[in-house]
Write a protein that holds these residues in place. Structure first.
Motif, PDB file in Angstrom:
ATOM      1  N   PHE A  80       5.140  -2.972  -0.502  1.00  0.00           N
ATOM      2  CA  PHE A  80       5.381  -2.624   0.643  1.00  0.00           C
ATOM      3  C   PHE A  80       5.930  -1.026   0.866  1.00  0.00           C
ATOM      4  O   PHE A  80       5.648  -0.148   1.402  1.00  0.00           O
ATOM      5  N   VAL A  81       7.139  -1.251   0.153  1.00  0.00           N
ATOM      6  CA  VAL A  81       8.099   0.009   0.239  1.00  0.00           C
ATOM      7  C   VAL A  81       7.332   1.176  -0.479  1.00  0.00           C
ATOM      8  O   VAL A  81       7.415   2.370   0.201  1.00  0.00           O
ATOM      9  N   SER A  82       6.628   1.092  -1.558  1.00  0.00           N
ATOM     10  CA  SER A  82       6.157   2.068  -2.378  1.00  0.00           C
ATOM     11  C   SER A  82       5.158   2.518  -1.507  1.00  0.00           C
ATOM     12  O   SER A  82       4.855   3.876  -1.524  1.00  0.00           O
ATOM     13  N   TYR A  83       4.197   1.644  -0.794  1.00  0.00           N
ATOM     14  CA  TYR A  83       3.047   2.115  -0.033  1.00  0.00           C
ATOM     15  C   TYR A  83       3.419   3.060   1.018  1.00  0.00           C
ATOM     16  O   TYR A  83       2.921   3.850   1.441  1.00  0.00           O
ATOM     17  N   VAL A  84       4.583   2.546   1.877  1.00  0.00           N
ATOM     18  CA  VAL A  84       5.222   3.342   3.027  1.00  0.00           C
ATOM     19  C   VAL A  84       5.571   4.872   2.471  1.00  0.00           C
ATOM     20  O   VAL A  84       5.081   5.763   3.103  1.00  0.00           O
ATOM     21  N   TYR A  85       6.217   5.072   1.558  1.00  0.00           N
ATOM     22  CA  TYR A  85       6.824   6.068   1.117  1.00  0.00           C
ATOM     23  C   TYR A  85       5.807   6.893   0.382  1.00  0.00           C
ATOM     24  O   TYR A  85       5.843   8.351   0.495  1.00  0.00           O
ATOM     25  N   ALA A  86       4.454   6.469  -0.003  1.00  0.00           N
ATOM     26  CA  ALA A  86       3.649   7.118  -0.546  1.00  0.00           C
ATOM     27  C   ALA A  86       2.740   7.725   0.353  1.00  0.00           C
ATOM     28  O   ALA A  86       2.155   8.890   0.212  1.00  0.00           O
ATOM     29  N   GLN A  87       2.988   7.438   1.719  1.00  0.00           N
ATOM     30  CA  GLN A  87       2.262   8.019   2.872  1.00  0.00           C
ATOM     31  C   GLN A  87       2.682   9.439   3.051  1.00  0.00           C
ATOM     32  O   GLN A  87       2.248  10.242   3.940  1.00  0.00           O
ATOM     33  N   LEU A  88       4.241   9.518   2.703  1.00  0.00           N
ATOM     34  CA  LEU A  88       4.734  10.707   2.877  1.00  0.00           C
ATOM     35  C   LEU A  88       4.847  11.541   1.555  1.00  0.00           C
ATOM     36  O   LEU A  88       5.692  12.656   1.459  1.00  0.00           O
TER      37      LEU A  88
END
Length: 252
Positions: free
Chosen positions: A174-182
């Protein structure tokens, strides 16, 4: 004194003997012998037959006398009674048979179809789950914070071990997916986070920073709140920070 005068004796005249007369004489003697033997054998055979025939006849008479008489009339009386009382079935000389053929109609079975799952139904269910989870007040720090605004979109997404897509997340996924959007690439492993970014104190932590504890990673939402994908059976949600002494990591 008587005087006898001896007379001369003459042999009787014999028939002349020829080879044919000798053969005939021998044949006559042989036929006589054979005839006498035949008579003796015939007499003996008759005696033997008489001797053998007598005991056999006696044995048959004894056996016949030893068997009891059977009354066949009494044995067949019951069978005759059944035949006399049985109904008499008669049929005409010419008989014709006929039967009606039933009409058969094929009926197509009704199969109850199971409605197929559609992407729309899945999306609607997920939205309802997110609405139910997001019924609690969302921290004010979400507004204007790019990390938290993206993270808030996935509230209600179920926890899936190894998951890193909106179909299901684990904590680091979840954390890596959210930051990947940025445009920021982070590892999909909670154990790797202490070696990335800058560690800050709890007092200096800002919303959007990463909260790490052994075996778990989340996103700080300000105050005493965090957003994460907790564990199997749970969904992405905002909740109280439960870690006793977490590490705050700032990316960038």
């Amino acid at each position: 004194m008587t005087v006898s005068t001896p007379r001369a004796r003459h042999r009787a005249a014999r028939r002349p003997s020829t080879p044919l007369t000798e053969i005939a004489s021998a044949a006559s003697e042989q036929m006589g012998t054979v005839g006498r033997r035949t008579a003796v054998v015939a007499a003996a055979s008759g005696l033997a037959v008489t001797m053998l025939g007598g005991p056999a006849s006696a044995a048959n008479q004894n056996e016949a006398g030893a068997l009891p008489a059977v009354d066949t009339t009494s044995l067949t009386a019951s069978a005759r009674a059944v035949l006399e009382t049985a109904p008499v079935v008669t049929a005409p000389a010419e008989v014709s048979w006929s039967f009606d053929t039933p009409t058969v109609t094929a009926v197509k079975p009704v199969v109850k179809e199971t409605p197929a799952r559609t992407a729309t139904a899945t999306t609607t269910s997920r939205s309802e789950a997110r609405t139910a989870v997001a019924s609690n007040p969302i921290p004010q720090s979400v507004a204007g914070n790019a990390v938290l605004e993206i993270a808030a979109r996935y509230v209600g997404t179920p926890y899936v071990s190894g998951g890193s897509t909106p179909d299901g997340f684990d904590c680091s996924g979840f954390v890596s997916y959210v930051y990947a959007q940025l445009g920021i690439e982070l590892p999909h492993s909670s154990g790797a986070y202490p070696s990335i970014g800058t560690v800050v104190s709890a007092a200096d932590a800002l919303p959007g920073d990463i909260i790490w504890s052994p075996g778990h990673v989340a996103i700080y939402a300000g105050g005493s709140q965090q957003i994460d994908s907790p564990r199997p059976g749970k969904t992405v949600q905002f909740r109280e920070i439960w870690q006793s002494n977490p590490m705050f990591i700032r990316i960038g």
